[in-house]
Write an enzyme that holds these catalytic residues in place. Structure first.
Site, PDB file in Angstrom:
ATOM      1  N   LYS A 176      17.802  28.151  29.712  1.00 27.19           N
ATOM      2  CA  LYS A 176      16.392  28.389  29.972  1.00 27.19           C
ATOM      3  C   LYS A 176      16.180  28.777  31.509  1.00 27.19           C
ATOM      4  O   LYS A 176      15.313  28.029  32.350  1.00 27.19           O
ATOM      5  CB  LYS A 176      15.572  26.848  29.989  1.00 27.19           C
ATOM      6  CG  LYS A 176      15.316  26.585  28.436  1.00 27.19           C
ATOM      7  CD  LYS A 176      14.575  25.336  28.290  1.00 27.19           C
ATOM      8  CE  LYS A 176      15.469  24.130  28.628  1.00 27.19           C
ATOM      9  NZ  LYS A 176      14.961  22.907  28.202  1.00 27.19           N
ATOM     10  N   ASP A 187      14.802  16.009  25.131  1.00 22.38           N
ATOM     11  CA  ASP A 187      13.275  15.835  24.842  1.00 22.38           C
ATOM     12  C   ASP A 187      13.099  15.862  23.175  1.00 22.38           C
ATOM     13  O   ASP A 187      11.968  15.414  22.774  1.00 22.38           O
ATOM     14  CB  ASP A 187      12.507  17.143  25.457  1.00 22.38           C
ATOM     15  CG  ASP A 187      13.206  18.442  25.269  1.00 22.38           C
ATOM     16  OD1 ASP A 187      14.367  18.524  24.474  1.00 22.38           O
ATOM     17  OD2 ASP A 187      12.601  19.348  25.674  1.00 22.38           O
TER      18      ASP A 187
HETATM   19  C1  BGC Z   1      18.010  22.830  25.548  1.00 18.92           C
HETATM   20  C2  BGC Z   1      17.721  21.749  24.710  1.00 18.92           C
HETATM   21  C3  BGC Z   1      16.335  21.146  24.752  1.00 18.92           C
HETATM   22  C4  BGC Z   1      15.478  22.637  24.516  1.00 18.92           C
HETATM   23  C5  BGC Z   1      14.025  22.392  24.526  1.00 18.92           C
HETATM   24  C6  BGC Z   1      17.178  24.060  25.276  1.00 18.92           C
HETATM   25  O1  BGC Z   1      17.331  25.265  26.113  1.00 18.92           O
HETATM   26  O2  BGC Z   1      19.555  23.430  25.283  1.00 18.92           O
HETATM   27  O3  BGC Z   1      18.500  20.601  25.180  1.00 18.92           O
HETATM   28  O4  BGC Z   1      15.938  20.115  24.053  1.00 18.92           O
HETATM   29  O5  BGC Z   1      15.790  23.773  25.311  1.00 18.92           O
HETATM   30  O6  BGC Z   1      13.455  21.939  25.826  1.00 18.92           O
END
Ligand code: BGC
Length: 551
Positions: free
Chosen positions: A250, A285
């Site tokens: 992200k 989360d």
């Molecule tokens: C992460 C996860 C997370 C998800 C939603 C992903 O990029 O790898 O750990 O739960 O985003 O936030």
């Protein structure tokens, strides 16, 4: 197309010497026959005289012309005169082809469901590096019961904002007596800076928040404040309150963090801030959302995040987790964080645009499912498509607006607003393109094309997310009515994409229904659980409290 300028006869010869067309209004587009004239800048349209150095005749059909605008004060610049037949047809062709490549007919979705169920199994078998799905053992083997009591904090780091929350839990009677939270934007430079900068920043915001604790919150004397730390990135969890970062996602890329214990990083930062707080649980989360969902409804078995990123977790039987060795939870189950963002299958409808987005991302080759589905990327996919249409089919005229080349300027909320524009002349689309890219005077049919693009990208995402959920149901044997009869399964879903983008939500729901058939889909409830994850983290901090363990 609304036209209010003078009519130009396509066979009329425009020459330098004889100004021949007077524009009577600030209309910016002119069409006649198969010709289209675009004025890049409204000031051209307001000029009184138009001249062209070339004969504007049918002999030019099919090849773009350049016309020049001249006023008494001199040349204002060039405008392009393209042919509708070539450019517009080309644009339509590009969109058609894209639609074909992104299509998710039920047969393709079924392949995705099977591939997802298979990858879930593979990931449970071993910790092999080559596994697509990490299937992280969360160490959460008891979910909230309602008995949780006391004051607990949560810190939620996982997107462009982070939240801090405090909750006073009152057991079965009092439930959530009071809660307060604050949300803080993470400065973009900290997302790609150093560990110390990022963690010092969040610890200092947490410390500030603690000082505003009001009278409805009560910490038992002699106790230390406790925290559930929601850290929403792939982590290799080693205990309920520790885990090492596998990789970032992200848009985060904080140097030297991979392989480190994120709880230790937080603890050290809290110490530097003089904040006396104990981290009782480290949760993803999804796991927080599952815990929060369970608190309200005991049939919650799966939790999904559809926000900036995407992921899912679910409750698995301990004996179906070969890699759980030695760890035999008394409850007989374990919550598994799938990290499905990293799912990939040859059945996924990946286009050249997705490949380019991936190659230019900070985590190339990783999180492909997430890059097709989640809020961080949908706007960026559409931007890339618009750029292609501008370059190859002059969708916005001769000059390509420079902001169209800026990665990530178009956001998913922009896409959602344009896709759901109900005004007859698509005003929202017009304003969005103007505000985001500085493009104005866009004909209605171009606006319609933009809406179509948003639809193609969002529907693909929504249907794939639906297939992912059915993949988990299949792994659990809940995609059919089994010997035990109808079993209710609730899927708790959190995240802005699902919450605020209703077309996305509807398309996802209908894909799930299509895949399950009407009888089974009656047993599956997709439930919005906004801020389940924050409350869930405090509940998990409570059930893993250092004090309750001692007593
Ligand atoms: C992460 C996860 C997370 C998800 C939603 C992903 O990029 O790898 O750990 O739960 O985003 O936030």
């Amino acid at each position: 197309m609304a036209l209010s300028c003078a009519v130009l006869n396509p066979t009329h010869v425009l020459s330098d010497k004889s100004p021949c067309l007077s524009l009577k209004s600030s209309s910016t587009a002119y069409a006649h026959g198969s010709y289209r004239m675009l004025f890049q800048d409204p000031k051209y349209a307001q000029a009184s005289i138009l001249k062209a150095p070339a004969a504007f005749s049918s002999s030019h059909r099919g090849s773009p012309l350049k016309c020049y605008m001249r006023t008494e004060k001199g040349d204002l610049g060039g405008v392009s005169v393209g042919t509708e037949t070539t450019e517009w047809k080309r644009a339509e062709g590009i969109v058609k082809e894209l639609e074909r490549q992104c299509s998710t007919p039920i047969s393709r979705l079924r392949e995705v469901v099977d591939a997802m169920a298979e990858e879930l199994r593979v990931g449970l078998a071993s910790e092999a590096k080559s596994n697509l799905l990490k299937m992280v053992i969360s160490y959460v083997d008891t979910l909230p019961t309602g008995d949780e009591k006391g004051l607990f904090y949560a810190l939620d780091l996982g997107g462009t904002n982070f939240r801090v929350l405090r909750v006073q839990l009152g057991g079965k009677e009092g439930r959530v007596i009071d809660k307060e939270f604050t949300e803080v934007t993470i400065p973009a430079n900290l997302m790609v800076g150093t560990e110390k900068e990022l963690f010092d920043y969040i610890a200092s915001e947490l410390a500030k928040f603690v000082t505003s604790e009001g009278k409805n919150f009560y910490l038992e004397p002699g106790r230390q404040r406790e925290l559930g730390f929601t850290f929403s990135f792939p982590v290799h969890q080693t205990a309920i309150a520790s885990g090492t970062l596998i990789k970032w996602s992200k848009g985060f890329s904080v140097s030297e963090m991979v392989g480190k214990d994120v709880v230790v990083a937080l603890k050290e930062a809290m110490e530097r801030q003089g904040l006396d707080m104990h981290v009782s649980a480290l949760v993803n989360d999804t796991v927080g959302t599952l815990a929060g969902g369970r608190y309200r409804d005991e049939d919650v078995m799966i939790a999904v995040i559809l926000g900036t990123g995407t992921n899912a977790c679910y409750v698995e039987h301990a004996d179906a987790i070969p890699k759980c060795q030695g760890l035999l939870p008394k409850s007989g189950y374990m919550v598994i964080n799938t990290e499905w963002g990293n799912f990939w299958s040859s059945h996924l409808p990946v286009t050249e645009f997705d490949k380019a987005l991936d190659a230019e991302s900070i985590n190339p080759g990783d999180h492909i499912f997430e890059k097709l589905i989640s809020g961080m990327y949908l706007g960026e996919i559409v931007r890339r498509l618009l750029l292609k249409l501008a370059e190859d089919a002059a969708l916005f005229g001769d000059n390509i607006p420079s902001r169209l080349r800026e990665p990530y300027v178009l956001t998913t909320p922009n896409i959602s607003a344009m896709h759901q524009d109900t005004s007859p002349d698509l005003k929202v689309v017009e304003n969005t393109l103007k505000n985001v890219f500085g493009i104005s005077h866009i004909p209605l049919r171009t606006r319609k094309l933009v809406v179509e693009l948003c639809g193609i990208v969002a529907v693909r995402a929504a249907r794939l997310a639906g297939a992912g959920i059915v993949g988990i149901l299949k792994k659990l044997g809940r995609d059919v009515i089994g010997d035990t009869g109808k079993m209710r399964t609730v899927v708790a879903i959190d995240g802005g994409l699902y919450e605020h983008y209703s077309f996305f939500r509807q398309n996802m729901q209908s894909a799930v229904k299509e895949l399950l058939g009407s009888e089974v889909s009656e047993t599956v409830v997709l439930e919005l659980s906004s801020d389940g994850s924050g409350i869930g983290a405090t509940l998990l901090a409570a059930s893993n409290s250092r004090y309750s363990k001692k007593s």
